[in-house]
Write a protein that holds these residues in place. Structure first.
Motif, PDB file in Angstrom:
ATOM      1  N   UNK A  88       0.849  -1.199   0.000  1.00  0.00           N
ATOM      2  CA  UNK A  88       0.000   0.000   0.000  1.00  0.00           C
ATOM      3  C   UNK A  88       0.880   1.243   0.000  1.00  0.00           C
ATOM      4  N   UNK A  89       1.907   1.247   0.831  1.00  0.00           N
ATOM      5  CA  UNK A  89       2.815   2.389   0.865  1.00  0.00           C
ATOM      6  C   UNK A  89       3.580   2.552  -0.431  1.00  0.00           C
ATOM      7  N   UNK A  90       4.058   1.450  -0.997  1.00  0.00           N
ATOM      8  CA  UNK A  90       4.802   1.513  -2.253  1.00  0.00           C
ATOM      9  C   UNK A  90       3.914   1.969  -3.400  1.00  0.00           C
ATOM     10  N   UNK A  91       2.655   1.566  -3.380  1.00  0.00           N
ATOM     11  CA  UNK A  91       1.722   2.012  -4.416  1.00  0.00           C
ATOM     12  C   UNK A  91       1.492   3.519  -4.325  1.00  0.00           C
ATOM     13  N   UNK A  92       1.396   4.028  -3.097  1.00  0.00           N
ATOM     14  CA  UNK A  92       1.219   5.477  -2.902  1.00  0.00           C
ATOM     15  C   UNK A  92       2.422   6.237  -3.454  1.00  0.00           C
ATOM     16  N   UNK A  93       3.606   5.691  -3.212  1.00  0.00           N
ATOM     17  CA  UNK A  93       4.819   6.324  -3.737  1.00  0.00           C
ATOM     18  C   UNK A  93       4.818   6.311  -5.263  1.00  0.00           C
ATOM     19  N   UNK A  94       4.427   5.169  -5.849  1.00  0.00           N
ATOM     20  CA  UNK A  94       4.360   5.059  -7.301  1.00  0.00           C
ATOM     21  C   UNK A  94       3.379   6.080  -7.880  1.00  0.00           C
ATOM     22  N   UNK A  95       2.250   6.256  -7.215  1.00  0.00           N
ATOM     23  CA  UNK A  95       1.246   7.210  -7.674  1.00  0.00           C
ATOM     24  C   UNK A  95       1.773   8.637  -7.670  1.00  0.00           C
ATOM     25  N   UNK A  96       2.291   9.054  -6.518  1.00  0.00           N
ATOM     26  CA  UNK A  96       2.710  10.451  -6.379  1.00  0.00           C
ATOM     27  C   UNK A  96       3.855  10.793  -7.331  1.00  0.00           C
ATOM     28  N   UNK A  97       4.726   9.827  -7.575  1.00  0.00           N
ATOM     29  CA  UNK A  97       5.817  10.037  -8.521  1.00  0.00           C
ATOM     30  C   UNK A  97       5.285  10.413  -9.897  1.00  0.00           C
ATOM     31  N   UNK A  98       4.108   9.925 -10.228  1.00  0.00           N
ATOM     32  CA  UNK A  98       3.506  10.193 -11.535  1.00  0.00           C
ATOM     33  C   UNK A  98       2.346  11.188 -11.471  1.00  0.00           C
TER      34      UNK A  98
END
Length: 271
Positions: A28-38
């Motif tokens: 969940x945390x890694x997905x949030x990071x992936x989202x914000x990066x894009x």
């Protein structure tokens, strides 16, 4: 002086990532990071079913009667890195129907063959339609299933688009956060956001600056006897042509002339 950073397209706020029945807190945390990066910030978590991990020995239990009381563990925030705000502002929902209530387009992410007649499309194929809808202020969702089992047939049927990430047919094993990253990248790449803030400003050297640097080079070459067995005039014409074609920057000129000054200093010091 660097260029100002471009603003993110406002319509990206109309695109949400939905994670259903996610089991690993780190994903969940890694997905949030992936989202914000894009450039994506809207995250919805549906009925999380967190497992115990070495970092999260006692995972929070989701109560479908009180979804908003669910709090993500510290592990999720650690893996989110600088995207903690995405988690803090995430919507927690008890069902996928609830999460999709106001959407017009919902894409089910799947890597399995389905007994559904809807065409299976890649992110590249679908993203133009998603961006057009988001730009019309419609709500768009990309739905990712559980890490082990993916989306159920009922969850897929709740969506009106099927999306898949094409890959090696002999080995296809994307982590949940990696899948989110691939899709979010495709979305951001098709916004045509400029990259001027990442590029060095161009300070091309003038003809006069190049001519002065080449003359400086010629003087140093002459001092070290470089022209004793060479045609100096012909060689320096080639140097002038070379630096004229090479998109030489003023910083390049400064570096070279600094080098020439050092060489000249060493030569005259020996004399």
């Amino acid at each position: 002086m660097t260029s100002e950073k471009p603003a993110l397209p406002a319509y990206l706020d109309n695109i949400r990532i939905i994670l259903t029945r996610t089991s690993h807190p780190a994903n969940i945390g890694s997905a949030a990071r992936a989202m914000k990066t894009m450039g994506l910030h809207k995250l919805t978590i549906v009925a999380p079913n967190l497992m115990a991990t070495p970092m999260t020995e006692n995972p929070p239990v989701f109560d479908p009667e009180h979804p908003q009381s669910f709090e993500l563990p510290e592990e999720s925030f650690i893996l989110a890195s600088g995207a903690a705000d995405v988690l803090e502002n995430a919507t927690i929902a008890a069902s996928l129907d609830e999460a999709l209530a106001d959407t017009t387009i919902a894409c089910a992410l799947t890597s399995r063959r389905r007994e559904i007649t809807a065409p299976l499309q890649t992110p590249r194929d679908l993203v133009p339609e998603l961006l057009q809808a988001a730009n019309r202020s419609e709500k768009v969702a990309l739905v990712f299933g559980n890490e082990t089992f993916g989306l159920s047939i009922e969850e897929v049927q709740a969506c009106n688009r099927l999306m898949t990430i094409n890959g090696n047919p002999d080995y296809f094993s994307l982590n949940l956060a990696q899948a989110v990253q691939v899709v979010c990248y495709e979305i951001f790449s098709q916004t045509d956001s400029p990259m001027t803030h990442l590029q060095q400003e161009d300070h091309a050297a003038t003809h006069e600056q190049i001519k002065g640097m080449v003359a400086h080079m010629e003087s140093v070459m002459n001092d070290i006897g470089f022209f004793n067995r060479r045609n100096g005039e012909r060689l320096m014409r080639r140097m002038q042509s070379l630096f004229g074609r090479a998109n030489t920057q003023t910083e390049d000129i400064d570096i070279l002339r600094g080098f020439f000054n050092t060489v000249s200093h060493r030569i005259h010091k020996k004399d």
